[in-house]
Design an enzyme around this catalytic site. Structure first.
Site, PDB file in Angstrom:
ATOM      1  NE  ARG A   1      -3.852   1.406   1.358  1.00  0.00           N
ATOM      2  CZ  ARG A   1      -5.273   2.261   0.028  1.00  0.00           C
ATOM      3  NH1 ARG A   1      -5.307   1.501  -1.432  1.00  0.00           N
ATOM      4  NH2 ARG A   1      -6.199   2.075   0.332  1.00  0.00           N
TER       5      ARG A   1
ATOM      6  CB  THR B   1      -8.916  -0.755  -7.540  1.00  0.00           C
ATOM      7  OG1 THR B   1      -9.529   0.227  -7.149  1.00  0.00           O
ATOM      8  CG2 THR B   1      -8.298  -2.003  -7.161  1.00  0.00           C
TER       9      THR B   1
ATOM     10  CB  THR C   1      -6.302   0.429  -7.043  1.00  0.00           C
ATOM     11  OG1 THR C   1      -7.398   2.070  -7.345  1.00  0.00           O
ATOM     12  CG2 THR C   1      -6.187   1.605  -5.276  1.00  0.00           C
TER      13      THR C   1
ATOM     14  CG  ASN D   1      -8.659   5.526  -4.531  1.00  0.00           C
ATOM     15  OD1 ASN D   1      -9.671   4.472  -4.406  1.00  0.00           O
ATOM     16  ND2 ASN D   1      -8.906   6.975  -3.721  1.00  0.00           N
TER      17      ASN D   1
ATOM     18  CG  ASP E   1      -8.358   4.428  -0.306  1.00  0.00           C
ATOM     19  OD1 ASP E   1      -9.602   5.069  -0.306  1.00  0.00           O
ATOM     20  OD2 ASP E   1      -8.173   3.862  -0.831  1.00  0.00           O
TER      21      ASP E   1
ATOM     22  CB  SER F   1      -6.701  -0.872   1.022  1.00  0.00           C
ATOM     23  OG  SER F   1      -7.334  -1.196   0.019  1.00  0.00           O
TER      24      SER F   1
ATOM     25  N   GLY G   1     -13.804   0.026  -4.318  1.00  0.00           N
ATOM     26  CA  GLY G   1     -13.669   0.094  -3.254  1.00  0.00           C
ATOM     27  C   GLY G   1     -14.354  -0.016  -1.792  1.00  0.00           C
TER      28      GLY G   1
HETATM   29  O1  DON Z   1      -8.053   0.619  -1.134  1.00  0.00           O
HETATM   30  C1  DON Z   1      -9.124   0.939  -1.540  1.00  0.00           C
HETATM   31  O2  DON Z   1     -10.102   0.419  -0.530  1.00  0.00           O
HETATM   32  C2  DON Z   1      -9.607   1.977  -2.557  1.00  0.00           C
HETATM   33  N1  DON Z   1      -8.672   2.548  -2.448  1.00  0.00           N
HETATM   34  C3  DON Z   1      -9.706   1.237  -3.906  1.00  0.00           C
HETATM   35  C4  DON Z   1     -10.258   2.146  -4.250  1.00  0.00           C
HETATM   36  C5  DON Z   1     -11.218   0.865  -6.005  1.00  0.00           C
HETATM   37  O3  DON Z   1     -11.164  -0.156  -6.130  1.00  0.00           O
HETATM   38  C6  DON Z   1     -11.906   2.163  -7.046  1.00  0.00           C
HETATM   39  N2  DON Z   1     -12.512   1.528  -7.997  1.00  0.00           N
HETATM   40  N3  DON Z   1     -12.323   0.641  -8.701  1.00  0.00           N
END
Ligand code: DON
Length: 611
Positions: A148, A421, A439, A441, A463, A492, A515
């Site tokens: 991360r 992501t 990702t 993000n 995040d 995350s 997300g």
């Molecule tokens: O780490 C996370 O939870 C987010 N940054 C994930 C972002 C995401 O999945 C965006 N869409 N697909």
């Protein structure tokens, strides 16, 4: 339909030497009669197959797929006898398979796929972002790698607030939005510890795709067309506009897309290792780009970046073992807490029923309430992992659930949900398995493109709870535990997960993008297979629901629940909302004679490649 025959892990490893033979033999096709477990040519643990009752699977899908739902039940998955990669992009899946055919294992293939995604899936695949990887080797070793992003040393708690304490868009767009990227260090670390090939070898397909280019096909064109907004508003503000938005337009299908700067960057990493990115000329380009726009990532930040091997979150659901991601991801804990609550209801109502949606929603409400208040980077806050994942705690929470009445959490307005992501799942012919989610993000991250380096930077700083108590771009309301601090990893939802069957054999590799809906979609696919007995294709295509405590709303995919079910949920007291689509998952399931792979039909469709 697949049937089950079982074998102990000892017997399986004794059969390891048979794998070479097996790789050349013609295994049974899906639907054919099972070979006896002792037959010559069965690969290690190839006999470990989950039981599928075709009548039950069809009934489960029938109940879960209401009239008018966008996908058909009963479709075929991609079948592969030996090994499989399922990612969001065909060339990237092929890169992983190319490496396995050349003798690489699942980790070699995952790293090849990860770098290829950075070339062919620019809105989410990345070297300017970060991710998480869950590994299970065929010999039983398990590992989770946290790569991360971290907050730069100059980050401050209120850096995204205006003078009135209101959140600005600086955590999502532009130079201040990025955390220190972890992808290059993470992929190199995974390869060094569990792979078998040198970095240059596994990066070769990615370098080729960047330098020679690849044909933008219908799916990629659709993805870049969705980038029409980035072309007018996001990418257009920064250095990538000429390459990604020629003439102000998004990339068109039928063109060959070459990325010479990225090819040079990847070649440098291949030749010099991650040092080129964190200390060498790529670091110079990145920091120069930051300076151009007032960003705060320094060479010292880059040099200090380290991926972290963490103890996996493990737990069980109805005798199956889950191996998944600990903090700095909330994915593993939140998913396990939810499943532990649901396990106390035996059996659960059928998928697609109001009773099922209610219980899943109520369980998620509770686990997300814990997530939002108690989870953060373990280097900065004490996370009560054992308590949150214990069966006893789940029993207490389950006892608070009224089977016919929704409970309440304070309401607030949700944010929008970009789906950018990317998750990919890999298994190799010896039974090693890798689940990776990575990702930037948001789609194309912060929009900032490192000139000279040829890659987009993440907007992962969003995040964090940039303003504890105020929603981020996913509508998540999070607490002080996830407030910004220098060097800290933002919480995350990424949930790369490996599931073992009740005999301890590899059964499933899965995970998602989207997300917070990552957690629910990953869990729902597992539930559809384990609880409801669906095939993988149906488990992925079945309508999804989502609840994240705040906003206090049970969301479902449009036409994914019947009107009668929605009415029942409202009568129970749920505020019900719709989404066009919930999450993007790429999954693999062990079946008799090989593997089923299913790419996400909600995005690019079947990008499962195997042999
Ligand atoms: O780490 C996370 O939870 C987010 N940054 C994930 C972002 C995401 O999945 C965006 N869409 N697909």
């Amino acid at each position: 339909m697949p049937v089950r025959y079982s074998m102990s892990r000892h017997t399986l490893s004794a059969l390891a030497t048979a794998s070479l033979f097996a790789a050349c033999s013609r295994g049974p096709q899906p639907g054919a009669a099972p070979a006896p477990a002792a037959a010559v040519g069965i690969r290690p643990d190839a006999a470990a197959v989950r039981p599928v009752d075709p009548v039950r699977a069809a009934a489960a899908a029938k109940a879960a797929f209401p009239a008018g739902w966008r996908f058909e039940a009963g479709t075929e998955a991609t079948f592969a006898e030996h090994a499989m990669v399922v990612s969001v992009q065909k060339h990237a899946s092929e890169a992983g398979v190319e490496i396995m055919k050349a003798g690489g294992n699942a980790v070699d293939a995952a790293v090849a796929t990860g770098f290829a995604l950075a070339v062919t899936s620019s809105s989410n695949g990345n070297i300017g972002g970060g991710g998480f990887m869950t590994i299970r080797m065929a010999d039983g070793r398990i590992a989770t790698l946290d790569y991360r992003e971290t907050a730069p040393a100059a980050a401050t708690r209120n850096m995204y607030l205006d003078a009135d304490g209101k959140l600005t868009n600086k955590s999502t767009v532009g130079y201040l939005a990025s955390g220190v990227p972890g992808s290059v260090a993470g992929m190199a670390e995974a390869l060094a510890k569990y792979g078998t090939m040198p970095l240059a070898k596994v990066m070769a397909p990615a370098i080729r795709l960047a330098s020679e280019g690849y044909l933008i096909d219908r799916d990629t064109a659709r993805d870049t067309a969705r980038a029409a907004v980035p072309c007018s508003r996001l990418i257009a503000q920064f250095g990538g506009k000429d390459l990604f938005c020629p003439g102000g337009e998004s990339l068109k299908g039928g063109t060959v897309f070459k990325q010479p700067d990225l090819a040079r960057t990847l070649s440098l990493i291949a030749a010099q290792g991650p040092k080129a990115f964190y200390e060498g000329s790529i670091a110079d380009s990145l920091v120069a780009e930051m300076k151009r726009g007032g960003g705060i990532i320094t060479k010292a930040d880059l040099k200090a970046y380290k991926p972290i091997w963490r103890t996996p979150i493990t737990g069980s659901y109805r005798g199956h073992t889950l191996i998944t991601m600990p903090p700095a991801s909330s994915g593993g804990i939140t998913m396990l807490e939810t499943l532990n609550i649901l396990e106390t209801f035996a059996p659960l109502p059928p998928a697609g029923s109001a009773g099922y949606a209610h219980l899943v929603g109520e369980a998620l409400r509770r686990s997300f309430t814990d997530r939002n208040a108690k989870l953060g980077d373990p280097a900065f806050v004490k996370v009560p992992v054992e308590q949150l994942t214990s069966k006893a705690y789940a029993t207490t929470l389950a006892a608070q659930i009224d089977k016919s009445k929704a409970s309440k959490t304070p309401a607030f307005k949700a944010g929008t949900e970009p789906e950018h992501t990317t998750h990919y799942s890999v298994v190799d012919a010896t039974g090693n398995a890798v689940a990776t989610t990575t990702t930037l993000n948001g789609g194309y991250g912060s929009g900032v493109w490192v000139r000279g380096g040829g890659f987009f930077m993440n907007n992962e700083m969003d995040d964090f709870a940039a303003a504890p108590g105020q929603p981020n771009m996913f509508g998540l309301v999070q607490g002080e535990v996830n407030a910004i601090q220098p060097g800290k990893r933002m919480l995350s939802a990424m949930s790369p997960t490996i599931v073992l069957d009740p005999n301890g054999n590899l059964m499933m590799v899965t995970g998602a993008a989207g997300g917070p809906t990552i957690i629910t979609a990953t869990m729902e696919i597992i539930l559809n297979v384990v609880e409801h007995g669906m095939t993988l294709a149906d488990a992925v295509k079945a309508p999804r629901i989502h609840h994240q405590a705040l906003p206090d709303q049970l969301d479902y995919e449009q036409r994914g629940l019947s009107a009668a079910v929605v009415d029942s949920l409202k009568a129970m007291g749920h505020t019900v909302g719709t989404r066009t689509s919930l999450a993007t998952a790429n999954s693999i399931l062990r079946v008799r004679g090989g593997w089923h792979g299913v790419g996400e039909p909600r995005s690019t469709g079947t990008t499962a490649v195997g042999y």
